[in-house]
Design an enzyme around this catalytic site. Structure first.
Site, mmCIF file in Angstrom:
data_model
loop_
_atom_site.group_PDB
_atom_site.id
_atom_site.type_symbol
_atom_site.label_atom_id
_atom_site.label_comp_id
_atom_site.label_asym_id
_atom_site.label_seq_id
_atom_site.Cartn_x
_atom_site.Cartn_y
_atom_site.Cartn_z
ATOM 1 N N GLY A 91 42.853 -95.577 59.849
ATOM 2 C CA GLY A 91 44.004 -94.741 59.489
ATOM 3 C C GLY A 91 43.591 -93.286 59.291
ATOM 4 O O GLY A 91 44.283 -92.362 59.733
ATOM 5 N N GLU A 121 50.241 -97.520 57.691
ATOM 6 C CA GLU A 121 50.338 -98.725 56.851
ATOM 7 C C GLU A 121 48.953 -99.324 56.829
ATOM 8 O O GLU A 121 48.484 -99.846 57.850
ATOM 9 C CB GLU A 121 51.320 -99.728 57.463
ATOM 10 N N GLY A 171 46.882 -100.751 60.219
ATOM 11 C CA GLY A 171 45.519 -101.237 60.385
ATOM 12 C C GLY A 171 44.693 -100.868 59.174
ATOM 13 O O GLY A 171 45.231 -100.679 58.082
ATOM 14 N N CYS A 227 48.030 -107.885 54.706
ATOM 15 C CA CYS A 227 47.623 -106.641 54.037
ATOM 16 C C CYS A 227 47.989 -106.603 52.566
ATOM 17 O O CYS A 227 47.241 -106.084 51.752
ATOM 18 C CB CYS A 227 48.223 -105.454 54.768
ATOM 19 N N GLU A 244 40.145 -97.124 57.076
ATOM 20 C CA GLU A 244 39.141 -96.312 57.780
ATOM 21 C C GLU A 244 39.715 -95.763 59.105
ATOM 22 O O GLU A 244 39.632 -94.568 59.385
ATOM 23 C CB GLU A 244 37.951 -97.230 58.059
ATOM 24 N N LYS A 295 50.182 -99.871 71.427
ATOM 25 C CA LYS A 295 48.866 -100.438 71.727
ATOM 26 C C LYS A 295 48.535 -101.511 70.694
ATOM 27 O O LYS A 295 48.276 -101.205 69.530
ATOM 28 C CB LYS A 295 47.766 -99.362 71.691
ATOM 29 N N GLU A 297 38.662 -104.761 50.574
ATOM 30 C CA GLU A 297 39.530 -105.709 51.267
ATOM 31 C C GLU A 297 38.663 -106.680 52.077
ATOM 32 O O GLU A 297 37.854 -106.253 52.893
ATOM 33 C CB GLU A 297 40.458 -104.929 52.200
HETATM 34 P P1 NAD Z 1 41.868 -101.882 62.690
HETATM 35 O O1 NAD Z 1 42.075 -100.658 61.866
HETATM 36 O O2 NAD Z 1 40.493 -102.231 63.071
HETATM 37 O O3 NAD Z 1 42.692 -101.786 64.059
HETATM 38 C C1 NAD Z 1 44.080 -101.552 64.071
HETATM 39 C C2 NAD Z 1 44.446 -100.987 65.434
HETATM 40 O O4 NAD Z 1 43.837 -99.715 65.599
HETATM 41 C C3 NAD Z 1 43.996 -101.821 66.622
HETATM 42 O O5 NAD Z 1 44.987 -101.774 67.625
HETATM 43 C C4 NAD Z 1 42.743 -101.091 67.078
HETATM 44 O O6 NAD Z 1 42.431 -101.303 68.438
HETATM 45 C C5 NAD Z 1 43.134 -99.656 66.830
HETATM 46 N N1 NAD Z 1 42.022 -98.715 66.669
HETATM 47 C C6 NAD Z 1 40.776 -98.967 66.215
HETATM 48 N N2 NAD Z 1 40.036 -97.830 66.237
HETATM 49 C C7 NAD Z 1 40.850 -96.840 66.701
HETATM 50 C C8 NAD Z 1 40.668 -95.443 66.938
HETATM 51 N N3 NAD Z 1 39.508 -94.846 66.704
HETATM 52 N N4 NAD Z 1 41.713 -94.740 67.413
HETATM 53 C C9 NAD Z 1 42.919 -95.331 67.641
HETATM 54 N N5 NAD Z 1 43.133 -96.655 67.449
HETATM 55 C C10 NAD Z 1 42.115 -97.411 66.972
HETATM 56 O O7 NAD Z 1 42.604 -103.040 61.873
HETATM 57 P P2 NAD Z 1 42.596 -104.600 62.204
HETATM 58 O O8 NAD Z 1 41.230 -105.081 61.886
HETATM 59 O O9 NAD Z 1 43.194 -104.851 63.542
HETATM 60 O O10 NAD Z 1 43.655 -105.154 61.130
HETATM 61 C C11 NAD Z 1 43.353 -105.416 59.822
HETATM 62 C C12 NAD Z 1 43.718 -104.249 58.912
HETATM 63 O O11 NAD Z 1 45.096 -103.926 59.061
HETATM 64 C C13 NAD Z 1 43.542 -104.573 57.449
HETATM 65 O O12 NAD Z 1 42.942 -103.479 56.792
HETATM 66 C C14 NAD Z 1 44.966 -104.757 56.952
HETATM 67 O O13 NAD Z 1 45.139 -104.538 55.577
HETATM 68 C C15 NAD Z 1 45.693 -103.771 57.774
HETATM 69 N N6 NAD Z 1 47.123 -104.098 57.819
HETATM 70 C C16 NAD Z 1 48.003 -103.323 57.108
HETATM 71 C C17 NAD Z 1 49.360 -103.635 57.104
HETATM 72 C C18 NAD Z 1 50.347 -102.794 56.336
HETATM 73 O O14 NAD Z 1 51.527 -102.850 56.645
HETATM 74 N N7 NAD Z 1 49.932 -101.999 55.374
HETATM 75 C C19 NAD Z 1 49.824 -104.719 57.850
HETATM 76 C C20 NAD Z 1 48.909 -105.477 58.569
HETATM 77 C C21 NAD Z 1 47.558 -105.143 58.545
#
Ligand code: NAD
Length: 501
Positions: free
Chosen positions: A240, A257, A235, A291, A238, A182, A390
């Site tokens: 996570g 991650e 992502g 990230c 929070e 997804k 962040e």
């Molecule tokens: P996000 O956490 O808002 O969303 C990530 C994914 O999770 C999306 O597909 C979203 O639709 C889904 N999601 C949101 N709420 C959910 C829920 N309740 N249940 C299941 N899925 C849900 O993150 P974002 O804003 O898309 O991306 C930015 C974040 O990602 C930043 O914090 C960044 O540091 C992190 N990131 C980490 C890495 C890494 O490898 N450590 C790499 C890239 C991005």
């Protein structure tokens, strides 16, 4: 305008409820494609397709070499689709064409190539089945074998949609699993395209499924689904935490991650010309939406002024502009909401007493697009919110330190632990310092160089588990111990005496 369905069971399908949503080009603020929006029922359908494909054995029963060959075909097909994939990534995520061609498409193909080659080799063979002989308490041969989980879920963010999808799909299917991915709702297109590319290159129907939809509905359904054995999430920290809670219901294996606030330490003996440009690269690449960005630049007080002068001079070489133009090196942030977040943090930095030296505003003369200027805050105290939270935009904090102990204290004073760097002309000194930094990756005299062969992931609240390399594929297996005893008369089974007189 282009339209995309959901990619389930090897074919394009409409969402059950018929819902669609536009996806917006961050550089023009205009919709450029329409994408089907999955609801929980569509997710259940995709998981069922993935489970059927797994149970049929059509993928897991192939030899690793056969799977590897098909994955090489996927890698070639990705490269053959470079212009379409790159154009979609630019329009969906605000990447520059330069980045999309050189890192996104090449990075996704490279991930399939690496895992396809890895599973065909001897290291994987040894990993799949280890053998041990025991003589006591009774003789036995012991096999430790690795098997796929079955259905794996991948949930990805909006910053590197195509590469993140490849990081989830390639190791999962290399290990013999099937997947449901997804992508983030604002950047679904290249992941959907990748689903079709995999199938056309020979991955059987149902092995790779892509459902685009909101996290709160489609994402939650996927993370909690009882037929999903493992969830790999990239992502925010929070979300996570929420994924871990959702997985807890059926005790899924979970890899996370998450976010970061990585320290980039400049020692006084560093080559300042390189370190200053390296700090720009570490912070402003992809508008800071990376990230592991080095958003806290820790500079020794003796070189602070000289270093900053060079860093700021380098900013004039960043070209903000039309993302489709190969000459552009900085595009917009992904959405209006993300730009508001950046603006909120810049206001907070000013309020809390940091000194904004450069940027801190939208670029003039750009009527459209979610652009924001590269922004440098000096005099930052590590306790300030701009140093602790962040931002995920083009904002860097400069923090001074007096000696290495203080640099380590500041570097580790963070809830995150994803990346970081040390710049020095003395490699031993830099290495000693790197070992004291509590993060999953530390570069010395470089930044952002993630290599698919080596593990990537976070300490502390930056994650759980590792992706990439042999450490990453290891996260996609169940581990089984098979004890093979001797076929002897009962007297040979000494343990029977514990029960039987
Ligand atoms: P996000 O956490 O808002 O969303 C990530 C994914 O999770 C999306 O597909 C979203 O639709 C889904 N999601 C949101 N709420 C959910 C829920 N309740 N249940 C299941 N899925 C849900 O993150 P974002 O804003 O898309 O991306 C930015 C974040 O990602 C930043 O914090 C960044 O540091 C992190 N990131 C980490 C890495 C890494 O490898 N450590 C790499 C890239 C991005």
């Amino acid at each position: 305008m282009k339209t995309f369905g959901l990619f389930i069971d090897g074919e394009w399908q409409d969402a059950k409820g018929g819902k669609t949503a536009p996806t917006i080009n961050p550089a023009t603020e205009e919709p450029w494609a329409t994408v089907a929006v999955a609801d929980p029922e569509d997710v259940r359908k995709a998981v069922a397709a993935a489970k059927r494909a797994h149970d049929s054995g059509v993928w897991r029963n192939k030899s690793p070499q056969e799977r590897g060959e098909i994955m090489q075909r996927v890698a070639s097909a990705i490269m053959e689709s470079t212009s379409d994939l790159a154009a979609a990534e630019v329009q969906d995520s605000g990447a520059t064409m330069r980045k999309a061609m050189m890192t996104d498409v090449a990075g996704a193909a490279g991930t399939f190539t690496y895992f396809g080659q890895f599973i065909a080799g001897d290291d994987y063979k040894r990993m799949l089945c280890e053998e041990y002989e025991e003589v006591a308490p009774i003789p036995s041969k012991n096999l430790v074998v690795r098997e796929p989980f079955g259905v794996c879920a991948g949930i990805t963010p909006w910053n590197f949609p195509l590469v993140m999808a490849a990081w989830k799909i390639a190791p999962a299917i290399a290990a013999g699993n099937t997947v449901v991915i997804k992508p983030a709702s604002v950047t679904p297109v290249t992941t959907l395209m990748l689903g079709e590319i995999c199938t056309k290159a020979g991955v059987p129907a149902g092995v790779v499924n892509v459902v685009s939809g909101p996290g709160a509905t489609a994402g939650e359904e996927l993370a909690a689904h009882p037929d999903v054995g493992k969830v790999s999430f990239t992502g925010s920290t929070e979300v996570g935490r929420r994924i871990m809670q959702l997985g807890a219901g059926t005790l899924k294996k979970v890899t996370l991650e998450l976010g970061g606030k990585s320290p980039n330490i400049i020692l006084p003996d560093a080559n300042l010309d390189t370190a200053a440009l390296g700090a720009l690269w570490g912070t402003f690449f992809h508008q800071g939406q990376v990230c592991e960005s080095g958003t806290r630049v820790l500079v020794h007080e003796s070189i602070h002024d000289k270093f900053l002068e060079k860093m700021i001079a380098g900013i004039s070489r960043i070209k903000i502009g039309d993302t489709m133009d190969m000459a552009t090196t900085m595009g917009p942030v992904v959405s209006a909401v993300q730009r508001e977040t950046v603006e909120r943090y810049v206001a907070l930095g000013n309020e809390q007493g940091a000194k904004c030296l450069v940027g801190g505003k939208r670029p003039s003369g750009m009527a459209k697009g979610y652009y924001y200027e590269p922004t440098v805050f000096d005099n930052v105290d590590n306790k300030m919110r701009i140093a602790q939270e962040e931002i995920f935009g083009p904002v860097v904090s400069i923090i001074r330190f007096k000696d290495e102990d203080e640099a380590v204290r500041i570097a580790n004073d963070s809830t995150y632990g994803l990346g970081g760097a040390v710049w020095s002309s003395n490699k031993d000194r830099a290495l000693a310092l790197a070992k004291r930094i509590e993060t999953g990756t530390v570069w010395i005299n470089d930044y952002h160089l993630i290599n698919v062969k080596y593990p990537f992931g976070g300490y502390k609240q930056s994650g759980v588990g590792r992706e990439l390399g042999k450490w990453g594929i290891a996260e996609y297996h169940e581990i089984k111990h098979i004890h093979i005893g001797e076929d002897t008369p009962p007297e040979g089974k000494l343990y029977l005496g514990l029960l039987l007189s």
